[in-house]
Design an enzyme around this catalytic site. Structure first.
Site, PDB file in Angstrom:
ATOM      1  N   ASP A   1       0.848  -1.199   0.000  1.00  0.00           N
ATOM      2  CA  ASP A   1       0.000   0.000   0.000  1.00  0.00           C
ATOM      3  C   ASP A   1       0.885   1.251   0.000  1.00  0.00           C
ATOM      4  OD1 ASP A   1      -1.776   2.080   0.566  1.00  0.00           O
ATOM      5  OD2 ASP A   1      -3.025   0.830   1.843  1.00  0.00           O
TER       6      ASP A   1
ATOM      7  N   HIS B   1      -3.052  -0.364  -2.435  1.00  0.00           N
ATOM      8  CA  HIS B   1      -4.251   0.360  -2.015  1.00  0.00           C
ATOM      9  C   HIS B   1      -5.328   0.244  -3.091  1.00  0.00           C
ATOM     10  CE1 HIS B   1      -5.814   3.434   0.784  1.00  0.00           C
ATOM     11  NE2 HIS B   1      -6.460   3.904  -0.267  1.00  0.00           N
TER      12      HIS B   1
END
Length: 232
Positions: A170, A201
């Site tokens: 992420d 993400h």
């Protein structure tokens, strides 16, 4: 604009726009579908519809209604992505959690559904953590929540089940932040963290280029089982 319902704020002086999807029969529970930074877009509407198909009352509140009601932005459009970031940076999270409380009250008192869960994405993952710590929600799930490592001082207040999906690549949540989340929450009796190696993400987004089918299917299967156990 996708919203089809207005929910009174706690003080009754305004109304929160929301998209509500109803199941065919009596709801076995309710799921608040907390948007990303892109608004109650077709992806959030799709997620709400799927929860309704599973037998839940699904409610997706318009988080940015005080700034710009009905906003829908494209994560793959750089200009719109920047606008979404701006909206998040200007969002009043304290007022926002009161809005979540208002939605929970509306579900229980007006819709007549007592067991309530919340699933949130991105900024909504942060809100899922806040909801677990600050409200009497029955269960919460956060996908790639941002800023959770900065709220670990609230973990003592989490008394209902919370599940967090953490993609290890992420680019909005650093490895250091992920490490802090694990160190702070792995031993919490009400919190479960799942890592998704190599995913970034937005991997469970319904629309756009960020989605990873395998990762989304795994995380969603865990979320479905979690709510079946804790909501109905």
């Amino acid at each position: 604009m996708a919203t089809n319902t207005e929910i009174p704020t706690l003080d009754g002086k305004a109304a929160i726009p929301a998209y509500v999807a109803k199941p065919a029969g009596t709801p076995k529970g309710a799921i608040i579908v907390q948007q990303e930074i892109f608004g109650v877009d077709p992806g959030i509407v799709k997620k709400a519809g799927e929860w309704a198909q599973r037998g839940y009352l699904a409610v997706a509140p318009d988080t940015f209604w005080r700034q710009e009601p009905g906003v829908e932005l494209d994560a793959d459009n750089p200009k719109e992505f920047d606008r979404a970031i701006e909206l998040m940076m200007n969002h009043d999270f304290e007022a926002g959690i009161r809005d979540i409380e208002a939605v929970i009250h509306w579900i229980r008192r007006e819709a007549g559904v007592q067991k309530v869960g919340l699933v949130g994405y991105c900024m909504g993952g942060k809100i899922a953590y806040q909801t677990a710590a600050r409200t009497d929600i029955d269960a919460s799930v956060g996908y790639y929540g941002v800023g959770i490592d900065e709220m670990l001082n609230e973990k003592h207040a989490i008394s209902r089940p919370l599940m967090l999906h953490v993609p290890t690549a992420d680019h909005f949540v650093t490895p250091e932040a992920q490490k802090a989340m694990h160190e702070g929450l792995d031993d919490h009796p009400r919190v479960t963290l799942y890592d998704y190696e190599g995913l970034d993400h937005g991997f469970a987004a319904e629309i756009g280029s960020r989605r990873d089918e395998e990762g989304a299917a795994l995380a969603d299967s865990r979320t479905i089982a979690f709510f079946e156990e804790n909501i109905g």
